[in-house]
Design a protein around this motif. Sequence first.
Motif, PDB file in Angstrom:
ATOM      1  N   UNK A  65      42.934  49.158  10.677  1.00  6.29           N
ATOM      2  CA  UNK A  65      42.474  48.385  10.216  1.00  6.29           C
ATOM      3  C   UNK A  65      43.921  47.070  10.462  1.00  6.29           C
ATOM      4  N   UNK A  66      45.485  47.692  10.257  1.00  2.00           N
ATOM      5  CA  UNK A  66      46.636  46.747   9.972  1.00  2.00           C
ATOM      6  C   UNK A  66      47.207  46.827  11.989  1.00  2.00           C
ATOM      7  N   UNK A  67      46.337  47.414  12.793  1.00  2.00           N
ATOM      8  CA  UNK A  67      46.790  47.231  14.122  1.00  2.00           C
ATOM      9  C   UNK A  67      46.591  45.777  14.331  1.00  2.00           C
ATOM     10  N   UNK A  68      44.727  45.775  13.698  1.00  2.00           N
ATOM     11  CA  UNK A  68      44.273  44.590  14.595  1.00  2.00           C
ATOM     12  C   UNK A  68      44.273  43.822  13.892  1.00  2.00           C
ATOM     13  N   UNK A  69      44.638  43.889  12.466  1.00  2.00           N
ATOM     14  CA  UNK A  69      45.174  42.341  11.605  1.00  2.00           C
ATOM     15  C   UNK A  69      46.861  41.953  12.122  1.00  2.00           C
ATOM     16  N   UNK A  70      47.777  42.606  12.808  1.00  2.00           N
ATOM     17  CA  UNK A  70      49.374  42.254  12.580  1.00  2.00           C
ATOM     18  C   UNK A  70      48.811  41.957  14.517  1.00  2.00           C
ATOM     19  N   UNK A  71      47.884  41.842  15.229  1.00  2.00           N
ATOM     20  CA  UNK A  71      47.721  41.612  16.853  1.00  2.00           C
ATOM     21  C   UNK A  71      48.091  40.419  16.943  1.00  2.00           C
ATOM     22  N   UNK A  72      47.435  39.270  15.460  1.00  2.00           N
ATOM     23  CA  UNK A  72      47.460  37.578  15.388  1.00  2.00           C
ATOM     24  C   UNK A  72      48.729  37.397  15.118  1.00  2.00           C
ATOM     25  N   UNK A  73      49.871  38.227  14.344  1.00  2.00           N
ATOM     26  CA  UNK A  73      51.200  37.690  14.242  1.00  2.00           C
ATOM     27  C   UNK A  73      51.816  37.761  14.716  1.00  2.00           C
ATOM     28  N   UNK A  74      52.123  38.837  16.178  1.00  2.00           N
ATOM     29  CA  UNK A  74      53.468  39.188  16.480  1.00  2.00           C
ATOM     30  C   UNK A  74      53.361  38.684  17.586  1.00  2.00           C
ATOM     31  N   UNK A  75      54.491  37.925  18.207  1.00  2.00           N
ATOM     32  CA  UNK A  75      54.265  36.607  18.874  1.00  2.00           C
ATOM     33  C   UNK A  75      53.998  37.521  20.108  1.00  2.00           C
ATOM     34  N   UNK A  76      54.282  38.406  20.973  1.00  2.00           N
ATOM     35  CA  UNK A  76      54.069  38.352  22.599  1.00  2.00           C
ATOM     36  C   UNK A  76      53.495  40.411  22.510  1.00  2.00           C
ATOM     37  N   UNK A  77      52.975  40.421  23.738  1.00  3.51           N
ATOM     38  CA  UNK A  77      52.369  41.389  23.795  1.00  3.51           C
ATOM     39  C   UNK A  77      53.625  42.720  24.172  1.00  3.51           C
ATOM     40  N   UNK A  78      54.539  42.541  24.027  1.00  5.25           N
ATOM     41  CA  UNK A  78      55.586  43.580  25.164  1.00  5.25           C
ATOM     42  C   UNK A  78      55.497  44.187  22.860  1.00  5.25           C
ATOM     43  N   UNK A  79      56.205  42.758  22.467  1.00  7.21           N
ATOM     44  CA  UNK A  79      56.243  43.107  20.658  1.00  7.21           C
ATOM     45  C   UNK A  79      55.181  44.126  20.240  1.00  7.21           C
ATOM     46  N   UNK A  80      53.863  43.165  20.659  1.00  5.46           N
ATOM     47  CA  UNK A  80      52.679  44.543  19.563  1.00  5.46           C
ATOM     48  C   UNK A  80      52.604  45.243  20.151  1.00  5.46           C
ATOM     49  N   UNK A  81      53.180  45.897  21.378  1.00  5.83           N
ATOM     50  CA  UNK A  81      52.924  47.134  22.123  1.00  5.83           C
ATOM     51  C   UNK A  81      54.244  48.368  20.547  1.00  5.83           C
ATOM     52  N   UNK A  82      54.722  47.261  20.818  1.00  5.90           N
ATOM     53  CA  UNK A  82      56.027  48.059  19.904  1.00  5.90           C
ATOM     54  C   UNK A  82      55.986  48.381  18.770  1.00  5.90           C
TER      55      UNK A  82
END
Length: 200
Positions: A65-82
């Motif tokens: 749930x945390x991972x899915x929710x943060x997908x829309x909050x993190x600005x770039x795909x690179x940042x999301x992968x981190x």
Amino acid sequence: MKEQLLDLAKKRRSIYALGRNVSQSTDDIANLIKENIKWAPTPFNNQTTRAVILFGDKHEQLWDIVAKRLKSEVPTEEAYQKTLAKINGFKSAFGTVMFYTDTDVVHRFENDFALYADNFADWSEQAQGNAQFAVWTSLAENGLGANLQHYNPLIDDEVREAFGIPESWNLRAEMDFGSIEAPAGEKEFMDDANRFKVLK
């Protein structure tokens, strides 16, 4: 001076390399957590702290749930992968405690003790600190590592729906715990002169 409690407090560190090589049963761990919260002090003994203890699929579901929710909050795909790598570290742990405050109880005490009404919200946060420190230290005493996260309030609605959380429970923190796969680093301290005053 006796320093048994201090020695245990020194074992309580933020451990991020957590695993599932745990010898204790889920029932034993859950009971340990519950007992620590029950005995942690609260103002007026109002017992505002609540906990949801997650193991197995439920523990993993939280971090999904945390991972899915943060997908829309993190600005770039690179940042999301981190971010995702960090969250997967929490997911690799053995379990999670979600700490809540029951706001219905807070409001009841605000009404019943009007003279102190402005304090009960702050006092409930102090009660949270007491409970979290007690649980964390007790886990450390039993050879389990933990760290404390704060993805609330971003995940509140999804978590409430997923786990049937009462509306009056306000999520305050998420503590994942498990076997210690790598120790914490050295702890640094500010100068005592800037932190303490001892007056005689």
